[in-house]
Design an enzyme around this catalytic site. Sequence first.
Site, PDB file in Angstrom:
ATOM      1  CG  HIS A   1      -8.695  -5.815  10.158  1.00 34.27           C
ATOM      2  ND1 HIS A   1      -9.031  -7.062   9.307  1.00 34.27           N
ATOM      3  CD2 HIS A   1      -8.869  -4.895   9.237  1.00 34.27           C
ATOM      4  CE1 HIS A   1      -9.183  -6.533   8.208  1.00 34.27           C
ATOM      5  NE2 HIS A   1      -8.846  -5.080   8.171  1.00 34.27           N
TER       6      HIS A   1
ATOM      7  CD  GLU B   1      -4.098  -3.891  10.388  1.00 39.75           C
ATOM      8  OE1 GLU B   1      -4.883  -3.350   9.515  1.00 39.75           O
ATOM      9  OE2 GLU B   1      -2.679  -4.473  10.127  1.00 39.75           O
TER      10      GLU B   1
ATOM     11  CD1 TRP C   1      -8.410  -0.411   9.624  1.00 39.14           C
ATOM     12  CD2 TRP C   1      -9.496   1.417   8.730  1.00 39.14           C
ATOM     13  NE1 TRP C   1      -8.735  -0.877   8.263  1.00 39.14           N
ATOM     14  CE2 TRP C   1      -9.679   0.219   7.621  1.00 39.14           C
ATOM     15  CE3 TRP C   1     -10.325   2.666   8.142  1.00 39.14           C
ATOM     16  CZ2 TRP C   1     -10.373   0.448   6.350  1.00 39.14           C
ATOM     17  CZ3 TRP C   1     -10.938   2.628   7.004  1.00 39.14           C
ATOM     18  CH2 TRP C   1     -10.864   1.822   6.330  1.00 39.14           C
TER      19      TRP C   1
ATOM     20  CD  GLU D   1      -4.130  -5.800   2.491  1.00 37.06           C
ATOM     21  OE1 GLU D   1      -5.097  -5.196   3.174  1.00 37.06           O
ATOM     22  OE2 GLU D   1      -3.126  -6.000   2.358  1.00 37.06           O
TER      23      GLU D   1
ATOM     24  CD  GLU E   1      -2.896  -1.293   2.324  1.00 34.15           C
ATOM     25  OE1 GLU E   1      -3.995  -1.719   2.458  1.00 34.15           O
ATOM     26  OE2 GLU E   1      -2.689  -0.553   3.291  1.00 34.15           O
TER      27      GLU E   1
END
Length: 673
Positions: free
Chosen positions: A363, A360, A320, A312, A153
């Site tokens: 997540h 995370e 987040w 992803e 990213e």
Amino acid sequence: MPDISPRGLTRLAFGGDYNPEQWPESVWQEDVRLMREAGVTMVSVGIFSWALLEPAPGEYDFGWLDRVIDLLHDHGIRVDLGTPTVVPPVWFYRAHPEALPVTAEGVRYEFGSRGAICHSNADYRAAAAAITTALAERYGDHPALAMWHVHNEYGVPVSACYCDSCAAHFRRWLADTYGTVDAVNEAWGTAFWGQRYTGFEQINPPRATPTVGNPGQALDYRRFADATVRENFRAERDLLHRLSPGVPVTTNFMTALSQCDSMDYWAWGREVDLVTNDHYLITDGRRTHVNLAMAADLTRSVAGGAPWLLLEHSTSGVNWQPRNPAKAPGEMARNSLAHVARGSEGAMFFQWRQSRRGAEKFHSAMLPHGGTDTRVWREVVELGASIDTLSALGGTRTEADVAMLWDWQSWWAQNLAWRPSEDHDPRERADSFYEALYDHHLTVDFAHPEADLSAYPLVVVPALYLMTQAAGDNLRRYAENGGTLVVSYFSGIVDEHDAVHEGACPGVLRDVLGLTVEEFSPLLKDERVRLTAPDGPALTGDVWSEFVVPRGAETVWTYADGLTAGRPAVTRHRTGRGTAWYVSTRLDAQGLDAVLARAAGDAGIAPRADLPRDVEVVRRSGTSGTYLFAVNHTAGDTEVPLDTPGTELLTGERAAGRLAVPAGAVRVVRLDG
């Protein structure tokens, strides 16, 4: 761009980021057993593993990664192998603290997150090349290797650094781009406010200033930062191409307009062997599936229409956002297959096993904290079977109906300081025009303003403040040759240097639109204007209005009140064999629907009143056949018309005449013939 698929992957990709280093080795056997149960075909490995792979400068420990990759290979699972250059180890930063990026305010970030990199730093570039070389030499011909995954990213969370190394690099970039400092002065208009330079050594990055800085300088720094990051990607890519020939190289984009604005993905799409994308739903009360469709269409367009890969997304909630709701039952599969409908060659997730520690840990993942006795796991297994059933459509391409123009560099320019109204948001206009086209059941290709548009009967321009002369000429030719064009306000205003085009606005669009704009008249907060037409509904606008002067265009809607009362608000210009519409205010959904319906009629696009709202119908076609996807985002069962009979792949049933699509479900029909 070429259609390059992951090496050795004969089915659609299904899997996710696999981070075995977070778990004791005793867990790995269970992981691969459950991957097989879920139908996993590929996982991404090693993306954040630099500190483990190189625990000290030049000292490598590949033993654990050898065992992981061999284990995956033994179980028939392909590997998307990362170069871990997004997370240099702490030893690197202690030796080279200047590699940590500096903000425009002069604050240097610290170690302890991810992506904290000055991309101009020579020591970082050397260290990244070294770890990439070591990985390529060791795994470049491994039989499990499907593709290389460079970095992670790019542009998130740091897209630009303002340190002294970047300043020197910026000066070199300016010299290469402009040749002379006089050319820089001309491009930036430094005669204003006495900003003229007499040598490149006087130029710094656009650091914090007492009031607004030079917009041309700020725009060029966005270009420089993007180009610098891309240089680093190319350096790793070229190493991998040389040391691991025949294996495609990618990096994961974030094309959703709400998630990354720092990369010019038109330029990036030309650099990767396979376009891949990360997409996460933004839970802000809007129809999230519309943004999903938009991101998928934009990613496919960056890929030049070729198949791409969703690398992803999330099985359920993320961690987040201010509020992170779970996905409803069935939503994960519906989201995944909606991406496949719009060109993805599978559906990958972050991540395989949900973390217990770190930032995370809340997540969602394919294998949740609760293990296999969970709704998410059961849906993952079901989705894996569905993805496998659809493998025959690999390599087919999504068919589009219309085009929307978008340019990241125009977005950068529009978002600089001191524009006529802070309430005008080009991304909001792109979202709104896309949603209106979506509600007309039209599949959208995005296009660069200078791209060939001849294949599209309708082209929409929602927000292109910056437009080159070449782009303006391109749109004029498109309309003159029979196309239908719809342009929204504050488009075509400045050139590539953020200089207002000579003459009246809208600059390079004056001729094709058949009008000029004497003056912008932005509206105050909560102020609205009414639009009336002799043969159409009354419309409502806000944020913006203009004093429009027709110069060949006909007035279709007129401002009924406000400063511009009695002036044209929406115009239509016949030019050559085509038509160009102009919308000079921010219309709401009802207004956009009315204007686009008229424009679609000019373009010869028949309305799809037979399709319910929030039910997508998208086609993919290629040598293996034509596939019709019907995606039902509603809570009720529905039917869609089926002009050609076929076989529904997820149920194995024959379908003809009308295709039944249960609430929240997806149906995929391979059409006969």
